[in-house]
Design an enzyme around this catalytic site. Structure first.
Site, PDB file in Angstrom:
ATOM      1  N   SER A   1       0.812  -1.228   0.000  1.00  0.00           N
ATOM      2  CA  SER A   1       0.000   0.000   0.000  1.00  0.00           C
ATOM      3  C   SER A   1       0.838   1.267   0.000  1.00  0.00           C
ATOM      4  CB  SER A   1      -0.894  -0.014   1.247  1.00  0.00           C
ATOM      5  OG  SER A   1      -1.462   1.248   1.460  1.00  0.00           O
TER       6      SER A   1
ATOM      7  N   GLU B   1       0.131   3.636   1.749  1.00  0.00           N
ATOM      8  CA  GLU B   1       0.188   4.071   3.144  1.00  0.00           C
ATOM      9  C   GLU B   1       1.584   3.880   3.729  1.00  0.00           C
ATOM     10  OE1 GLU B   1      -1.842   5.197   6.023  1.00  0.00           O
ATOM     11  OE2 GLU B   1      -2.699   6.169   4.277  1.00  0.00           O
TER      12      GLU B   1
ATOM     13  N   TYR C   1      -1.651   0.307  10.663  1.00  0.00           N
ATOM     14  CA  TYR C   1      -1.886  -0.343   9.362  1.00  0.00           C
ATOM     15  C   TYR C   1      -0.669  -0.165   8.461  1.00  0.00           C
ATOM     16  CZ  TYR C   1      -3.687  -0.848   4.583  1.00  0.00           C
ATOM     17  OH  TYR C   1      -3.851  -1.208   3.267  1.00  0.00           O
TER      18      TYR C   1
HETATM   19  P1  NAP Z   1     -11.482  -4.581   1.587  1.00  0.00           P
HETATM   20  O1  NAP Z   1     -12.604  -4.303   0.643  1.00  0.00           O
HETATM   21  O2  NAP Z   1     -11.496  -3.973   2.938  1.00  0.00           O
HETATM   22  O3  NAP Z   1     -11.391  -6.171   1.732  1.00  0.00           O
HETATM   23  C1  NAP Z   1     -10.594  -6.768   2.719  1.00  0.00           C
HETATM   24  C2  NAP Z   1     -10.753  -8.276   2.599  1.00  0.00           C
HETATM   25  O4  NAP Z   1      -9.943  -8.908   3.607  1.00  0.00           O
HETATM   26  C3  NAP Z   1     -12.189  -8.779   2.820  1.00  0.00           C
HETATM   27  O5  NAP Z   1     -12.444  -9.824   1.927  1.00  0.00           O
HETATM   28  C4  NAP Z   1     -12.142  -9.316   4.251  1.00  0.00           C
HETATM   29  O6  NAP Z   1     -13.077 -10.326   4.510  1.00  0.00           O
HETATM   30  C5  NAP Z   1     -10.735  -9.903   4.254  1.00  0.00           C
HETATM   31  N1  NAP Z   1     -10.224 -10.132   5.607  1.00  0.00           N
HETATM   32  C6  NAP Z   1     -10.152  -9.246   6.625  1.00  0.00           C
HETATM   33  N2  NAP Z   1      -9.625  -9.837   7.711  1.00  0.00           N
HETATM   34  C7  NAP Z   1      -9.363 -11.123   7.363  1.00  0.00           C
HETATM   35  C8  NAP Z   1      -8.815 -12.243   8.053  1.00  0.00           C
HETATM   36  N3  NAP Z   1      -8.439 -12.172   9.339  1.00  0.00           N
HETATM   37  N4  NAP Z   1      -8.661 -13.418   7.378  1.00  0.00           N
HETATM   38  C9  NAP Z   1      -9.062 -13.526   6.093  1.00  0.00           C
HETATM   39  N5  NAP Z   1      -9.618 -12.510   5.391  1.00  0.00           N
HETATM   40  C10 NAP Z   1      -9.758 -11.331   6.030  1.00  0.00           C
HETATM   41  O7  NAP Z   1     -10.080  -4.208   0.922  1.00  0.00           O
HETATM   42  P2  NAP Z   1      -9.747  -3.797  -0.606  1.00  0.00           P
HETATM   43  O8  NAP Z   1     -10.010  -2.347  -0.762  1.00  0.00           O
HETATM   44  O9  NAP Z   1     -10.359  -4.780  -1.518  1.00  0.00           O
HETATM   45  O10 NAP Z   1      -8.153  -3.971  -0.596  1.00  0.00           O
HETATM   46  C11 NAP Z   1      -7.555  -5.234  -0.871  1.00  0.00           C
HETATM   47  C12 NAP Z   1      -6.164  -5.270  -0.272  1.00  0.00           C
HETATM   48  O11 NAP Z   1      -5.371  -4.226  -0.834  1.00  0.00           O
HETATM   49  C13 NAP Z   1      -6.079  -5.066   1.228  1.00  0.00           C
HETATM   50  O12 NAP Z   1      -5.006  -5.826   1.716  1.00  0.00           O
HETATM   51  C14 NAP Z   1      -5.767  -3.591   1.379  1.00  0.00           C
HETATM   52  O13 NAP Z   1      -5.106  -3.360   2.612  1.00  0.00           O
HETATM   53  C15 NAP Z   1      -4.863  -3.375   0.187  1.00  0.00           C
HETATM   54  N6  NAP Z   1      -4.853  -2.043  -0.394  1.00  0.00           N
HETATM   55  C16 NAP Z   1      -6.023  -1.428  -0.722  1.00  0.00           C
HETATM   56  C17 NAP Z   1      -5.997  -0.204  -1.337  1.00  0.00           C
HETATM   57  C18 NAP Z   1      -7.273   0.504  -1.739  1.00  0.00           C
HETATM   58  O14 NAP Z   1      -7.206   1.710  -2.003  1.00  0.00           O
HETATM   59  N7  NAP Z   1      -8.384  -0.184  -1.838  1.00  0.00           N
HETATM   60  C19 NAP Z   1      -4.767   0.418  -1.631  1.00  0.00           C
HETATM   61  C20 NAP Z   1      -3.591  -0.252  -1.301  1.00  0.00           C
HETATM   62  C21 NAP Z   1      -3.647  -1.499  -0.700  1.00  0.00           C
HETATM   63  P3  NAP Z   1     -14.533 -10.003   5.159  1.00  0.00           P
HETATM   64  O15 NAP Z   1     -15.437  -9.733   3.992  1.00  0.00           O
HETATM   65  O16 NAP Z   1     -14.852 -11.277   5.871  1.00  0.00           O
HETATM   66  O17 NAP Z   1     -14.370  -8.828   6.072  1.00  0.00           O
HETATM   67  O1  G4F Z   2     -10.759   6.673   2.484  1.00  0.00           O
HETATM   68  P1  G4F Z   2      -9.762   6.579   3.569  1.00  0.00           P
HETATM   69  O2  G4F Z   2     -10.198   5.919   4.840  1.00  0.00           O
HETATM   70  O3  G4F Z   2      -8.495   5.869   2.932  1.00  0.00           O
HETATM   71  P2  G4F Z   2      -6.955   5.790   3.390  1.00  0.00           P
HETATM   72  O4  G4F Z   2      -6.774   6.103   4.818  1.00  0.00           O
HETATM   73  O5  G4F Z   2      -6.179   6.606   2.409  1.00  0.00           O
HETATM   74  O6  G4F Z   2      -6.656   4.235   3.203  1.00  0.00           O
HETATM   75  C1  G4F Z   2      -7.071   3.551   2.034  1.00  0.00           C
HETATM   76  O7  G4F Z   2      -6.074   3.669   1.057  1.00  0.00           O
HETATM   77  C2  G4F Z   2      -4.827   3.037   1.388  1.00  0.00           C
HETATM   78  C3  G4F Z   2      -3.865   3.284   0.215  1.00  0.00           C
HETATM   79  O8  G4F Z   2      -3.172   4.479   0.417  1.00  0.00           O
HETATM   80  C4  G4F Z   2      -5.082   1.557   1.600  1.00  0.00           C
HETATM   81  F1  G4F Z   2      -3.906   0.925   1.846  1.00  0.00           F
HETATM   82  C5  G4F Z   2      -6.051   1.369   2.748  1.00  0.00           C
HETATM   83  O9  G4F Z   2      -6.333  -0.032   2.895  1.00  0.00           O
HETATM   84  C6  G4F Z   2      -7.356   2.095   2.414  1.00  0.00           C
HETATM   85  O10 G4F Z   2      -7.948   1.448   1.315  1.00  0.00           O
HETATM   86  O11 G4F Z   2      -9.233   8.038   3.959  1.00  0.00           O
HETATM   87  C7  G4F Z   2      -8.704   8.907   2.972  1.00  0.00           C
HETATM   88  C8  G4F Z   2      -8.509  10.289   3.590  1.00  0.00           C
HETATM   89  C9  G4F Z   2      -7.735  10.295   4.912  1.00  0.00           C
HETATM   90  O12 G4F Z   2      -6.802  11.327   4.884  1.00  0.00           O
HETATM   91  C10 G4F Z   2      -8.792  10.587   5.962  1.00  0.00           C
HETATM   92  O13 G4F Z   2      -8.298  11.284   7.106  1.00  0.00           O
HETATM   93  O14 G4F Z   2      -9.802  10.827   3.895  1.00  0.00           O
HETATM   94  C11 G4F Z   2      -9.752  11.447   5.172  1.00  0.00           C
HETATM   95  N1  G4F Z   2     -11.104  11.489   5.728  1.00  0.00           N
HETATM   96  C12 G4F Z   2     -11.785  12.629   6.032  1.00  0.00           C
HETATM   97  N2  G4F Z   2     -12.971  12.332   6.556  1.00  0.00           N
HETATM   98  C13 G4F Z   2     -11.874  10.441   6.049  1.00  0.00           C
HETATM   99  C14 G4F Z   2     -13.054  10.963   6.568  1.00  0.00           C
HETATM  100  N3  G4F Z   2     -11.677   9.109   5.931  1.00  0.00           N
HETATM  101  C15 G4F Z   2     -12.672   8.274   6.323  1.00  0.00           C
HETATM  102  N4  G4F Z   2     -12.512   6.930   6.175  1.00  0.00           N
HETATM  103  N5  G4F Z   2     -13.861   8.756   6.862  1.00  0.00           N
HETATM  104  C16 G4F Z   2     -14.099  10.107   6.998  1.00  0.00           C
HETATM  105  O15 G4F Z   2     -15.157  10.516   7.498  1.00  0.00           O
END
Ligand code: NAP
Ligand code: G4F
Length: 337
Positions: free
Chosen positions: A131, A133, A155
Site C-alpha cells: 500500500s 500508506e 496499518y
Molecule cells: P477490503 O474491501 O477492505 O477487503 C478486505 C478483505 O480482507 C475482505 O475480503 C475481508 O473479509 C478480508 N479479511 C479481513 N480480515 C481477514 C482475516 N483475518 N482473514 C481472512 N480474510 C480477512 O479491501 P480492498 O479495498 O479490496 O483492498 C484489498 C487489499 O489491498 C487489502 O489488503 C488492502 O489493505 C490493500 N490495499 C487497498 C488499497 C485501496 O485503495 N483499496 C490500496 C492499497 C492497498 P470479510 O469480507 O470477511 O471482512
Molecule cells: O478513504 P480513507 O479511509 O483511505 P486511506 O486512509 O487513504 O486508506 C485507504 O487507502 C490506502 C492506500 O493508500 C489503503 F492501503 C487502505 O487499505 C485504504 O484502502 O481516507 C482517505 C482520507 C484520509 O486522509 C482521511 O483522514 O480521507 C480522510 N477522511 C476525512 N474524513 C476520512 C473521513 N476518511 C474516512 N474513512 N472517513 C471520513 O469521514
C-alpha cells in the site's frame, strides 16, 4: 490447461474484481472466506447467480489469515499456481483502535501464507497487496519504488512488514513473490466507511431527501485515486512476468477530499458546503497528508496504465449509488457494478 488461483480477501472490493478478471481468462478461482455472523459475500453474488459467469470454476473455502494450519492445508489441497494475498484489516482509522489485531492479520498473515507456500514446495507465484500508506509522511514527491517508507499508522507499519517479508522470501527462498504498491483505488464496490464511498453514498441519500448532513474528518488530505477495476489487471500482470518484482500502481494525479466533494456533489448540482460538517472523531492521531504515485515502471515493464480519470471515477460512483438506492427502494436485488 487452465491455471488455478487462490485469493485471500475475495469478498472485498479488489477480491471480487480480481475473481471476475481471472474467471474471464479461464482460471479456476479459489477464495478464502471468513465465517461471519452476517452475510459478507454480497460482492460475489452475481458470479454465483449467473450460470454463464464462471460459477463452476469459483470455489470458496473457510479460513482466516490468523489461522496458519488452515492456510497450509488449503495451499496443499488446492495446489494453486498463483496466490493473491488481498486480505487485511484494511481500514487505517480502525488500525489505531485495534493495532495488535491489525498487525496479526495484515503483517503476520502474510508470513503465514508465505510459510505455507514455502513448505508445500510447489512453484507458486505470490502477490502481496502492498500500500501507498507505507510512504506515510512522504520523503519524496511523487513516490516511486525507491522512495523510503515512513508509515503513519499501525496499518502502515503492518504493510511495511508484509512488504519486506515478501521481498525476503523472494531473496531467501527464491519464491516468485511480488509487491504491488497500490495507491488508493475506488469503485462502486468500495467499502462504505472509506471516504470516497461515504461521500458518494451520502450524495445519493441527500438527493433522495433521506439525509441532510454528512460528517467527515480532515478535508485537506490529498490522495492519488484510481479505479479498482483497472488495478486488478496490474496484479495479474505482475505474476505473469518471468522475474518477480515490486511496482507502484497509481495515476500520478492527486486531489484533496474537498476536490472529491466538489466533484461528487457537483455531479448532481448540490453544494456540499450546505451539507458537510466536521466531526473530530474522524481525525486520525497521525495523518498522511499527500500521496501521489509515479507508475512509470509499471508502464514500461508491465505495459499497464490507468484509464479512468478522476472526474469520471467520481461520476461513476455517484451514479452507481443513486441507482443502488433506487433499486433498494423498489425492492430489487442489489446491483453490483
Ligand atoms: P477490503 O474491501 O477492505 O477487503 C478486505 C478483505 O480482507 C475482505 O475480503 C475481508 O473479509 C478480508 N479479511 C479481513 N480480515 C481477514 C482475516 N483475518 N482473514 C481472512 N480474510 C480477512 O479491501 P480492498 O479495498 O479490496 O483492498 C484489498 C487489499 O489491498 C487489502 O489488503 C488492502 O489493505 C490493500 N490495499 C487497498 C488499497 C485501496 O485503495 N483499496 C490500496 C492499497 C492497498 P470479510 O469480507 O470477511 O471482512
Ligand atoms: O478513504 P480513507 O479511509 O483511505 P486511506 O486512509 O487513504 O486508506 C485507504 O487507502 C490506502 C492506500 O493508500 C489503503 F492501503 C487502505 O487499505 C485504504 O484502502 O481516507 C482517505 C482520507 C484520509 O486522509 C482521511 O483522514 O480521507 C480522510 N477522511 C476525512 N474524513 C476520512 C473521513 N476518511 C474516512 N474513512 N472517513 C471520513 O469521514
Amino acid at each position: 490447461m487452465a491455471k488455478t488461483a487462490l485469493l485471500t480477501g475475495i469478498t472485498g472490493q479488489d477480491g471480487s474484481y480480481l475473481a471476475e478478471f481471472l474467471l474471464a481468462r479461464g482460471y479456476e478461482v479459489h477464495g478464502i472466506i471468513r465465517r461471519a455472523s452476517t452475510f459478507n459475500t454480497g460482492r460475489l453474488e452475481h458470479i454465483y447467480a449467473d450460470p454463464h459467469s464462471g460459477r463452476a470454476r469459483l470455489f470458496l473455502h473457510y479460513g482466516d489469515l490468523s489461522d496458519a494450519s488452515a492456510l497450509a492445508r488449503l495451499i496443499a489441497k488446492i495446489r494453486p499456481e498463483e496466490v493473491y494475498n488481498l486480505a487485511a484489516q484494511s481500514h487505517v482509522r480502525v488500525s489505531f483502535d485495534s493495532p495488535e489485531y491489525t498487525t496479526d492479520v495484515t503483517a503476520t498473515g502474510a508470513v503465514r501464507l508465505l510459510e505455507a507456500i514455502r513448505e508445500v514446495g510447489l512453484p507458486v507465484r505470490y502477490y502481496q497487496a502492498s500500500s501507498s500508506e507505507m510512504f506515510g509522511k512522504v520523503r519524496e514527491v511523487p513516490q516511486t519504488e525507491t522512495t523510503p517508507f515512513y508509515p503513519r499508522s499501525p496499518y502502515g507499519c503492518a504493510k511495511v512488514y508484509a512488504y519486506w517479508i515478501t521481498v525476503n522470501y523472494r531473496e531467501s527462498y527464491g519464491v516468485h513473490a511480488s509487491n504491488g504498491i497500490l495507491f488508493n483505488h475506488e469503485s462502486p464496490r468500495r467499502g462504505e466507511t472509506f471516504v470516497t464511498r461515504k461521500i458518494t453514498r451520502a450524495v445519493a441519500h441527500i438527493l433522495a431527501g433521506l439525509q441532510d448532513k454528512l460528517y467527515l474528518g480532515n478535508l485537506d488530505a490529498k490522495r492519488d485515486w484510481g479505479y479498482a477495476k483497472e488495478y486488478v489487471e496490474a496484479m495479474w500482470l505482475m505474476l505473469q512476468q518471468e522475474q518477480p518484482d515490486d511496482y507502484i500502481i497509481a495515476t500520478n494525479e492527486t486531489h484533496s477530499i474537498r476536490e472529491f466533494l466538489d466533484a461528487a456533489f457537483g455531479a448532481v448540482n448540490l453544494d456540499w458546503k450546505r451539507h458537510v460538517e466536521i466531526d473530530p472523531r474522524y481525525y486520525r492521531p497521525a495523518e498522511v497528508d499527500l500521496l501521489i504515485g509515479d507508475y512509470g515502471k509499471a508502464r514500461r515493464q508491465l505495459g499497464w496504465e490507468p484509464k479512468t480519470k478522476f472526474a469520471d471515477l467520481v461520476k461513476l460512483m455517484v451514479d452507481a449509488d443513486i441507482q443502488l438506492l433506487k433499486d433498494h427502494r423498489e425492492g430489487k436485488i442489489k446491483v453490483t457494478a
